[in-house]
Write an enzyme that holds these catalytic residues in place. Sequence first.
Site, short mmCIF file in Angstrom:
data_model
loop_
_atom_site.label_atom_id
_atom_site.label_comp_id
_atom_site.label_asym_id
_atom_site.label_seq_id
_atom_site.Cartn_x
_atom_site.Cartn_y
_atom_site.Cartn_z
N GLY A 109 0.83 -1.20 0.00
CA GLY A 109 0.00 0.00 0.00
C GLY A 109 0.85 1.24 0.00
O GLY A 109 0.83 2.04 0.94
N THR A 110 1.62 1.41 -1.07
CA THR A 110 2.58 2.53 -1.11
C THR A 110 1.90 3.89 -1.04
O THR A 110 2.49 4.85 -0.54
CB THR A 110 3.40 2.45 -2.42
OG1 THR A 110 2.50 2.38 -3.55
CG2 THR A 110 4.27 1.20 -2.42
N ARG A 111 0.64 3.98 -1.50
CA ARG A 111 -0.06 5.27 -1.46
C ARG A 111 -0.47 5.67 -0.05
O ARG A 111 -0.88 6.81 0.19
CB ARG A 111 -1.29 5.21 -2.37
CG ARG A 111 -0.96 5.19 -3.84
CD ARG A 111 -2.17 4.92 -4.70
NE ARG A 111 -2.65 3.55 -4.53
CZ ARG A 111 -3.64 3.02 -5.23
NH1 ARG A 111 -4.27 3.74 -6.14
NH2 ARG A 111 -4.02 1.78 -5.02
N MET A 112 -0.35 4.74 0.90
CA MET A 112 -0.68 5.05 2.29
C MET A 112 0.42 5.86 2.98
O MET A 112 0.19 6.44 4.04
CB MET A 112 -0.92 3.76 3.09
CG MET A 112 -2.08 2.92 2.59
SD MET A 112 -3.65 3.72 2.93
CE MET A 112 -4.79 2.39 2.58
#
Length: 320
Positions: free
Chosen positions: A113-116
């Site tokens: 979940g890199t966008r987190m």
Amino acid sequence: MQLPANFLAYHPAAFKTGDCDFNDVHVYGVVDEPDVAPDRCEYSQQVYSSGWARVLSGCPRDGLDTFDGGIRDDDIADSRGVPFQPTLFRGRHQAFRNQGISMEAVVLAAGKGTRMCTDLPKVLHTVFGKPVLGYVLDALRETGIRKIWVVTGYQAESVKRFLKSYGVQTVNQFEQKGTGHALRVAKTALKNARGPILVWPGDMPLVEGATLRRLIESHEKSKSHASVLSSIVDCPAGYGRIVREDGKFVAIREELDATDEERLIREVNTGIYLFDKKALFDALGKIGCKNKKGEYYLTDTIGVLREEGYKLEAFPFATR
């Protein structure tokens, strides 16, 4: 197997009285009246007079809230043949109607979940105090799925610690090479699966059990080899698009790989699928990773199945 509309079966995780095969419908309950003899708590494997279901042995007594099941007293008897009264049945989890569908589910929970912008696995981020993965598993249980597999990867041990209370089984995706690769990793675990395979992203907490049941019913009725839960939205940016030709579902196009025309499509993929097992794994063996992310997309199986003449459906049941 069709059940009468007023038939209620209790959630199998509520009482942990034994392994449950959802080819049958099992009723779990407790007898908590103080004047009931202990042997009334040991249910034999009685068969309903109507042939609906069996009752498994075992009856925990402590720490339960009450819920009147409303089972007819002539439908069930204890080991001595004495009917149980409806008022003696108590349960604590939400009741559900089980449609007798035997299937297994795979929850995809391997991503970081890199966008987190955090080191916490995306499926463990909380909403109103509960990790999003918990909402997914609760919805699956409500639906009555027989066996649930969770594909772990990034910080697998943290995810597994959370999963201990759910009694699910895990498969580890050591390298995160996409959703299609995650299903390949789960192939051995699913070798004995009967019925369709349900695939659900672990970071999709807002789909309700009722929506899932509707998808399952439509999938069975349509006799599709692959069904996708879709949604029609005002702003589809970021989602895979449901591509149709003359109204027929033919492909899912990821945002990064979509043409300008395809990006105008408002029907999007939720990431929730039902697959015929043989069709799924045949298609997974034929997908590649020639895309902008260099991953094996599960969505590419749709194109493969279409080319080979399999029946496909996309059902826009999800609402926002």
